[in-house]
Design a protein around this motif. Structure first.
Motif, PDB file in Angstrom:
ATOM      1  N   ASP A 138     -49.914 -22.585 -39.112  1.00 36.45           N
ATOM      2  CA  ASP A 138     -49.955 -21.481 -40.069  1.00 36.45           C
ATOM      3  C   ASP A 138     -50.599 -20.252 -39.443  1.00 36.45           C
ATOM      4  O   ASP A 138     -50.199 -19.133 -39.713  1.00 36.45           O
ATOM      5  N   THR A 139     -51.612 -20.467 -38.594  1.00 37.04           N
ATOM      6  CA  THR A 139     -52.281 -19.350 -37.942  1.00 37.04           C
ATOM      7  C   THR A 139     -51.314 -18.626 -37.021  1.00 37.04           C
ATOM      8  O   THR A 139     -51.251 -17.409 -37.003  1.00 37.04           O
ATOM      9  N   SER A 186     -48.835 -16.751 -39.175  1.00 34.25           N
ATOM     10  CA  SER A 186     -49.489 -15.599 -39.772  1.00 34.25           C
ATOM     11  C   SER A 186     -49.638 -14.483 -38.742  1.00 34.25           C
ATOM     12  O   SER A 186     -49.408 -13.315 -39.044  1.00 34.25           O
ATOM     13  N   SER A 187     -50.005 -14.854 -37.526  1.00 35.98           N
ATOM     14  CA  SER A 187     -50.153 -13.869 -36.459  1.00 35.98           C
ATOM     15  C   SER A 187     -48.810 -13.225 -36.131  1.00 35.98           C
ATOM     16  O   SER A 187     -48.713 -12.013 -35.973  1.00 35.98           O
ATOM     17  N   ASN A 233     -46.197 -12.968 -38.101  1.00 34.34           N
ATOM     18  CA  ASN A 233     -45.816 -12.119 -39.240  1.00 34.34           C
ATOM     19  C   ASN A 233     -46.592 -10.808 -39.220  1.00 34.34           C
ATOM     20  O   ASN A 233     -46.048  -9.756 -39.536  1.00 34.34           O
ATOM     21  N   SER A 234     -47.868 -10.874 -38.873  1.00 33.00           N
ATOM     22  CA  SER A 234     -48.688  -9.663 -38.809  1.00 33.00           C
ATOM     23  C   SER A 234     -48.175  -8.715 -37.742  1.00 33.00           C
ATOM     24  O   SER A 234     -48.117  -7.503 -37.950  1.00 33.00           O
ATOM     25  N   TRP A 235     -47.798  -9.265 -36.598  1.00 33.25           N
ATOM     26  CA  TRP A 235     -47.271  -8.416 -35.526  1.00 33.25           C
ATOM     27  C   TRP A 235     -45.908  -7.833 -35.896  1.00 33.25           C
ATOM     28  O   TRP A 235     -45.622  -6.684 -35.576  1.00 33.25           O
ATOM     29  N   ARG A 283     -54.720  -7.101 -41.909  1.00 29.22           N
ATOM     30  CA  ARG A 283     -55.435  -8.220 -42.532  1.00 29.22           C
ATOM     31  C   ARG A 283     -55.803  -9.252 -41.482  1.00 29.22           C
ATOM     32  O   ARG A 283     -56.829  -9.915 -41.610  1.00 29.22           O
ATOM     33  N   THR A 284     -54.959  -9.423 -40.463  1.00 29.79           N
ATOM     34  CA  THR A 284     -55.222 -10.449 -39.455  1.00 29.79           C
ATOM     35  C   THR A 284     -55.295  -9.905 -38.030  1.00 29.79           C
ATOM     36  O   THR A 284     -55.691 -10.630 -37.134  1.00 29.79           O
ATOM     37  N   ILE A 285     -54.909  -8.658 -37.816  1.00 31.32           N
ATOM     38  CA  ILE A 285     -55.014  -8.053 -36.484  1.00 31.32           C
ATOM     39  C   ILE A 285     -56.233  -7.142 -36.491  1.00 31.32           C
ATOM     40  O   ILE A 285     -56.456  -6.398 -37.454  1.00 31.32           O
ATOM     41  N   ASP A 286     -57.015  -7.191 -35.417  1.00 31.21           N
ATOM     42  CA  ASP A 286     -58.181  -6.318 -35.318  1.00 31.21           C
ATOM     43  C   ASP A 286     -57.762  -4.864 -35.472  1.00 31.21           C
ATOM     44  O   ASP A 286     -56.742  -4.437 -34.924  1.00 31.21           O
ATOM     45  N   ASP A 329     -53.326 -10.483 -27.317  1.00 36.31           N
ATOM     46  CA  ASP A 329     -53.751 -10.980 -28.628  1.00 36.31           C
ATOM     47  C   ASP A 329     -53.485 -12.469 -28.791  1.00 36.31           C
ATOM     48  O   ASP A 329     -53.930 -13.061 -29.760  1.00 36.31           O
TER      49      ASP A 329
END
Length: 143
Positions: free
Chosen positions: A3-4, A7-8, A10-12, A60-63, A113
């Motif tokens: 899931d991590t 999620s990463s 999807n964030s990218w 939300r999940t990327i610095d 990342d």
């Protein structure tokens, strides 16, 4: 994929979308001629809202430091590359070279990342009663 990882990814992808919206915003602001043309101005407002929404979701999940740099790089490079296509702008070979450096930097930031591969924690040796040795020592100290 965990899931991590999903999620990463999807964030990218959302950050990439935010960059595309940023390009649309920059180009439509140019087309609005200082917000004096209504249609271009309305398009600029829509792209502005879309880019802020997508950027906020991605962050939300990327610095923030990395996400903002990538977003700004995508927007700057995209607007510089597409400006000559849509407007009467020029793009010299030297400018194209430095835009390439920005693009390589954005890709490099994405590759940096990737989470480091972590090893699974080694379980503590168990005693015959199923209590770890460390927990048994803690019980002895408490009494």
């Amino acid at each position: 994929m965990s899931d991590t990882g999903r999620s990463s990814a999807n964030s990218w992808l959302t950050l990439l979308l935010a960059g595309v919206f940023e390009i649309g915003y920059a180009l439509s602001v140019g087309g609005s001629h200082g917000f004096t043309r209504l249609t271009w101005s309305l398009v600029a407002v829509v792209f502005f809202l879309l880019t802020l929404w997508a950027l906020s979701v991605a962050l939300r999940t990327i610095d923030v430091s990395i996400g903002y740099a990538v977003w700004a790089g995508i927007g700057a490079a995209g607007a510089a590359l597409l400006g000559p296509v849509f407007f009467d702008e020029s793009l010299t070979a030297v400018q194209a070279l430095w835009l390439g450096v920005i693009i390589v930097g954005v890709v490099w930031l994405k590759l940096a990342d990737r989470p480091a591969k972590t090893q699974e924690p080694v379980e503590s040796p168990r005693t015959s009663q199923g209590v770890t040795a460390g927990a048994r020592e803690a019980q002895v100290v408490e009494h």
